[in-house]
Enzyme design. Structure first.
Site, PDB file in Angstrom:
ATOM      1  N   LYS A 140       9.809  32.140  -7.252  1.00 14.82           N
ATOM      2  CA  LYS A 140       8.940  31.629  -8.306  1.00 14.82           C
ATOM      3  C   LYS A 140       7.770  30.901  -7.682  1.00 14.82           C
ATOM      4  O   LYS A 140       7.951  30.363  -6.590  1.00 14.82           O
ATOM      5  CB  LYS A 140       9.680  30.694  -9.277  1.00 14.82           C
ATOM      6  CG  LYS A 140      10.551  29.603  -8.674  1.00 14.82           C
ATOM      7  CD  LYS A 140      10.049  28.623  -7.689  1.00 14.82           C
ATOM      8  CE  LYS A 140       8.978  27.664  -8.067  1.00 14.82           C
ATOM      9  NZ  LYS A 140       8.600  26.750  -6.952  1.00 14.82           N
ATOM     10  N   TYR A 225       9.265  24.641 -13.614  1.00 12.17           N
ATOM     11  CA  TYR A 225      10.667  24.324 -13.943  1.00 12.17           C
ATOM     12  C   TYR A 225      10.791  23.768 -15.363  1.00 12.17           C
ATOM     13  O   TYR A 225      11.767  24.040 -16.064  1.00 12.17           O
ATOM     14  CB  TYR A 225      11.250  23.321 -12.933  1.00 12.17           C
ATOM     15  CG  TYR A 225      11.585  23.948 -11.603  1.00 12.17           C
ATOM     16  CD1 TYR A 225      12.788  24.609 -11.412  1.00 12.17           C
ATOM     17  CD2 TYR A 225      10.703  23.887 -10.540  1.00 12.17           C
ATOM     18  CE1 TYR A 225      13.104  25.202 -10.200  1.00 12.17           C
ATOM     19  CE2 TYR A 225      10.996  24.473  -9.316  1.00 12.17           C
ATOM     20  CZ  TYR A 225      12.201  25.129  -9.160  1.00 12.17           C
ATOM     21  OH  TYR A 225      12.510  25.720  -7.960  1.00 12.17           O
TER      22      TYR A 225
HETATM   23  P1  NAD Z   1       6.770  27.559   3.573  1.00 14.98           P
HETATM   24  O1  NAD Z   1       5.364  27.227   3.878  1.00 14.98           O
HETATM   25  O2  NAD Z   1       7.817  26.698   4.137  1.00 14.98           O
HETATM   26  O3  NAD Z   1       7.084  29.048   4.000  1.00 14.98           O
HETATM   27  C1  NAD Z   1       6.200  30.106   3.726  1.00 14.98           C
HETATM   28  C2  NAD Z   1       6.404  31.216   4.722  1.00 14.98           C
HETATM   29  O4  NAD Z   1       5.447  32.254   4.463  1.00 14.98           O
HETATM   30  C3  NAD Z   1       6.184  30.769   6.173  1.00 14.98           C
HETATM   31  O5  NAD Z   1       7.184  31.274   6.970  1.00 14.98           O
HETATM   32  C4  NAD Z   1       4.843  31.378   6.544  1.00 14.98           C
HETATM   33  O6  NAD Z   1       4.733  31.684   7.909  1.00 14.98           O
HETATM   34  C5  NAD Z   1       4.852  32.642   5.699  1.00 14.98           C
HETATM   35  N1  NAD Z   1       3.521  33.191   5.456  1.00 14.98           N
HETATM   36  C6  NAD Z   1       3.250  34.501   5.432  1.00 14.98           C
HETATM   37  N2  NAD Z   1       1.944  34.718   5.240  1.00 14.98           N
HETATM   38  C7  NAD Z   1       1.373  33.504   5.123  1.00 14.98           C
HETATM   39  C8  NAD Z   1       0.037  33.071   4.911  1.00 14.98           C
HETATM   40  N3  NAD Z   1      -0.969  33.944   4.760  1.00 14.98           N
HETATM   41  N4  NAD Z   1      -0.176  31.742   4.827  1.00 14.98           N
HETATM   42  C9  NAD Z   1       0.826  30.850   4.934  1.00 14.98           C
HETATM   43  N5  NAD Z   1       2.113  31.208   5.144  1.00 14.98           N
HETATM   44  C10 NAD Z   1       2.384  32.527   5.244  1.00 14.98           C
HETATM   45  O7  NAD Z   1       6.873  27.609   1.984  1.00 14.98           O
HETATM   46  P2  NAD Z   1       8.216  27.585   1.141  1.00 14.98           P
HETATM   47  O8  NAD Z   1       8.487  26.194   0.687  1.00 14.98           O
HETATM   48  O9  NAD Z   1       9.285  28.309   1.866  1.00 14.98           O
HETATM   49  O10 NAD Z   1       7.764  28.401  -0.186  1.00 14.98           O
HETATM   50  C11 NAD Z   1       7.723  29.814  -0.186  1.00 14.98           C
HETATM   51  C12 NAD Z   1       7.933  30.323  -1.619  1.00 14.98           C
HETATM   52  O11 NAD Z   1       9.201  29.898  -2.077  1.00 14.98           O
HETATM   53  C13 NAD Z   1       6.929  29.791  -2.650  1.00 14.98           C
HETATM   54  O12 NAD Z   1       6.605  30.801  -3.566  1.00 14.98           O
HETATM   55  C14 NAD Z   1       7.666  28.672  -3.344  1.00 14.98           C
HETATM   56  O13 NAD Z   1       7.250  28.455  -4.672  1.00 14.98           O
HETATM   57  C15 NAD Z   1       9.082  29.187  -3.300  1.00 14.98           C
HETATM   58  N6  NAD Z   1      10.092  28.102  -3.314  1.00 14.98           N
HETATM   59  C16 NAD Z   1      11.101  28.165  -4.207  1.00 14.98           C
HETATM   60  C17 NAD Z   1      12.049  27.161  -4.251  1.00 14.98           C
HETATM   61  C18 NAD Z   1      13.205  27.241  -5.212  1.00 14.98           C
HETATM   62  O14 NAD Z   1      13.935  26.265  -5.332  1.00 14.98           O
HETATM   63  N7  NAD Z   1      13.408  28.367  -5.878  1.00 14.98           N
HETATM   64  C19 NAD Z   1      11.944  26.076  -3.380  1.00 14.98           C
HETATM   65  C20 NAD Z   1      10.917  26.051  -2.459  1.00 14.98           C
HETATM   66  C21 NAD Z   1       9.985  27.060  -2.428  1.00 14.98           C
END
Ligand code: NAD
Length: 373
Positions: A140, A225
């Site tokens: 999401k 949420y």
């Molecule tokens: P994060 O920044 O920790 O991880 C993102 C990942 O994407 C990294 O590994 C990064 O290297 C990669 N990536 C690939 N292409 C990229 C680019 N062009 N720029 C930046 N990063 C790039 O972020 P996250 O917290 O893991 O969030 C990722 C997704 O998960 C989001 O859509 C977020 O909304 C979702 N999320 C959901 C929950 C949940 O509880 N369901 C919790 C946290 C995050």
């Protein structure tokens, strides 16, 4: 991970209308997933795309999953792939980067790809996965607007693959208990929902504060949420929204990045919802549902848990299991056994939230009440 979460009326005639011709009707009867027999023990073999903070959590959760297993990696960072390969015993042949992952279509050892990258990348990546003939699980918000979400739904339909959104709360035991009680009429006629969703965001250079990658600020990330919760807690779909934005730091929260939005939603039966989405307040993770005969309050309501709360009948004390473990077990059952979850998690469910987010942004911009439908 930055600082996150350590956190009817009919619309008036003057309302701005948002037309959603593709919004599907909400007609499928619910049948509780736990009550349906498991038809197979087939394990869902998953590749994670995006080895970031949340991807790490999902990978860890799958270690305890009976029905889902991490078997593949898609990443742009070779050094991360090396560490993950070692940690999860992933063979080289199941590792891809963002350029070559279309070749996953020729890999019979991967059933699904879980897209866990910045929001604005979800659409293109999910469609490529679908075109490679693999099931898509997407985090999401599923996209950055409803038009993109609709493209994803259509692409997965065309490819004949499932599209599931990472709505982990839809499988959480206390949440399901409240939804079941509401359906049984234990709160009487529902009148009001309040959702408060927020945390204080840190590093100003992160992608969450870059509109080209996030598609928005707190609303896309955490406000969703309260939107999604308002829908499953009340069991209705909103028919109008109003919204107001407050920005105290226009440098950090630049154009296209919302800091704080309060929004209200009206539902067909006359239920109203009052919600807050913010990147500037900590300890905001609370749901309150009020009916003519009772209430449910949950705090925390959507964090990683344990979810805590009470109803007029007593405490919510269902056992806590890591949300992502339950989610992946149940998603395997949805994909392989055809079971229907109590609260849907398919692409059309994600699309409904995106339609509402579009309407909230429009209401902020115009200052008007926006009709849905
Ligand atoms: P994060 O920044 O920790 O991880 C993102 C990942 O994407 C990294 O590994 C990064 O290297 C990669 N990536 C690939 N292409 C990229 C680019 N062009 N720029 C930046 N990063 C790039 O972020 P996250 O917290 O893991 O969030 C990722 C997704 O998960 C989001 O859509 C977020 O909304 C979702 N999320 C959901 C929950 C949940 O509880 N369901 C919790 C946290 C995050």
């Amino acid at each position: 991970m930055n600082s996150r979460r350590i956190f009817l009326q009919k619309a008036s005639a003057s309302a701005v209308a948002i037309s959603i011709p593709y919004l599907p009707s909400f007609s499928k009867p619910f049948s509780r997933i736990e009550e349906q027999p498991t038809q197979s023990d087939k394990v869902l073999r998953v590749a994670i795309m995006g080895l970031g903070s949340y991807g790490s959590r999902v990978a860890q959760a799958m270690e305890d999953s009976k029905r889902a297993k991490l078997v593949g990696l898609i990443s742009g960072t070779p050094s991360k792939v090396e560490v993950w390969k070692e940690k999860y015993s992933i063979p080289d042949k199941n590792c891809y980067n963002y350029e070559n992952f279309d070749a996953i279509k020729d890999n019979p050892d991967i059933d699904a790809v879980y897209v866990i990258t910045p929001n604005a990348l979800h659409k293109e990546q999910s469609i490529r996965v679908a075109q490679a003939g693999k099931h898509v699980i997407c985090e999401k918000p599923m996209a950055i607007n409803a038009a993109e979400a609709k493209e994803m739904v259509d692409a997965c339909d065309r490819a004949g693959v499932k599209l599931l959104i990472g709505y982990r709360m839809h499988f959480e035991a206390n949440t399901l208990k409240v939804v079941k009680m509401r359906k049984a009429g234990e709160f009487g006629t529902i009148k009001f929902f309040q959702g408060l969703s927020g945390f204080m965001i840190g590093d100003p250079t992160q992608w969450r504060l870059n509109p080209a990658l996030s598609g928005g600020g707190a609303m896309m990330d955490i406000g969703i949420y309260s939107i999604n919760g308002a829908r499953y807690m009340t069991g209705e779909e909103p028919i109008w929204v109003t919204a107001q934005e407050v920005k105290t730091d226009p440098v950090k929260f630049k154009e296209g990045i919302d800091e704080t939005i309060t929004f209200q939603m009206g539902f067909p039966s006359g239920v109203i919802a009052s919600c807050l989405s913010t990147y500037s307040m900590n300890n905001l993770d609370k749901f309150f549902l009020n009916g003519t005969k009772g209430f449910a309050e949950m705090q925390p309501s959507t964090g990683y848990g344990p979810i805590k709360g009470r109803t007029n009948h007593g405490p919510l004390d269902e056992p806590h299991i890591m949300h992502q473990t339950v989610q992946m077990d149940q998603m395997a059952r949805i994909i392989f056994d055809g079971v229907e979850p109590e609260i849907p998690v398919d692409g059309r469910e994600g699309l409904k939230d995106m339609v509402i987010i579009d309407a909230i942004f429009k209401a902020v911009k115009t200052g008007e009440k926006v009709s849905l439908g």
